[in-house]
Design an enzyme around this catalytic site. Structure first.
Site, PDB file in Angstrom:
ATOM      1  N   CYS A   1      10.742 -51.621  17.754  1.00  0.00           N
ATOM      2  CA  CYS A   1      10.525 -52.823  18.548  1.00  0.00           C
ATOM      3  C   CYS A   1      10.883 -52.482  19.993  1.00  0.00           C
ATOM      4  O   CYS A   1      11.975 -51.952  20.256  1.00  0.00           O
ATOM      5  CB  CYS A   1      11.404 -53.963  18.039  1.00  0.00           C
ATOM      6  SG  CYS A   1      11.339 -55.423  19.115  1.00  0.00           S
TER       7      CYS A   1
ATOM      8  N   ASP B   1      10.468 -50.897  12.996  1.00  0.00           N
ATOM      9  CA  ASP B   1       9.398 -51.698  12.404  1.00  0.00           C
ATOM     10  C   ASP B   1       8.658 -50.802  11.422  1.00  0.00           C
ATOM     11  O   ASP B   1       8.488 -49.606  11.670  1.00  0.00           O
ATOM     12  CB  ASP B   1       8.433 -52.209  13.468  1.00  0.00           C
ATOM     13  CG  ASP B   1       9.032 -53.302  14.327  1.00  0.00           C
ATOM     14  OD1 ASP B   1       9.749 -54.161  13.779  1.00  0.00           O
ATOM     15  OD2 ASP B   1       8.778 -53.308  15.544  1.00  0.00           O
TER      16      ASP B   1
END
Length: 154
Positions: free
Chosen positions: A52, A59
């Site tokens: 992120c 992620d």
């Protein structure tokens, strides 16, 4: 003797370090020995990771890439290293997914490409990102990507 279409590959069969970021990752391609026929190639990366850009938290996504090659095929080890280069790269889900699709499509001069980026939830919301370069080609078998919508733990 026939031409060795693999002679210019640098990464396949070599000890190759994971690139630091997608911009420095080198994709490699080889001549398509079946360029006279249209067919689909599918790559599945069920453990894709990036970061992120705001929090630095990881992620995770399940990527499915389909493409109909023209004169070139993407070499799979270089693709694996390219995808791995996102591991420490900060970008939103949409940017990662579309960047990957556009780079592969442009680099291989694919006749057609689509990508499904099935991102696992963070903050309670899964984000799925889909892109394709144009109309699905006629006469080529392109199966459904087979990834169901996120349903949680049931």
């Amino acid at each position: 003797m026939s031409e060795n279409i693999y002679q210019d590959l640098k990464q396949l069969g070599a000890n190759t370090a994971l690139p630091d970021d997608p911009d420095t990752a080198e994709l490699e391609r080889v001549k398509n020995p079946q360029a006279d026929v249209d067919y689909n190639v599918r790559f599945v990366a069920p453990e894709f990771t990036s970061l992120c850009p705001m929090t630095g938290q990881p992620d995770f996504a399940h990527l499915v890439i389909d493409y109909v090659p023209g004169e070139w095929l993407v070499e799979s080890k270089s693709l694996k290293l390219y995808l791995g280069s996102f591991r420490n790269h900060g970008a939103f889900h949409e940017d990662c997914t579309i960047t990957i699709a556009r780079r592969i499509a442009e680099f291989t001069e694919a006749k057609w490409l689509r990508i499904g980026g099935y991102w696992y939830p963070r903050g309670g919301i899964p984000i799925d990102v889909f892109y394709q370069t144009g109309e699905m080609p006629k006469g080529v078998w392109i199966p459904d990507q087979g990834v169901p919508p996120y349903r949680g733990r049931g």
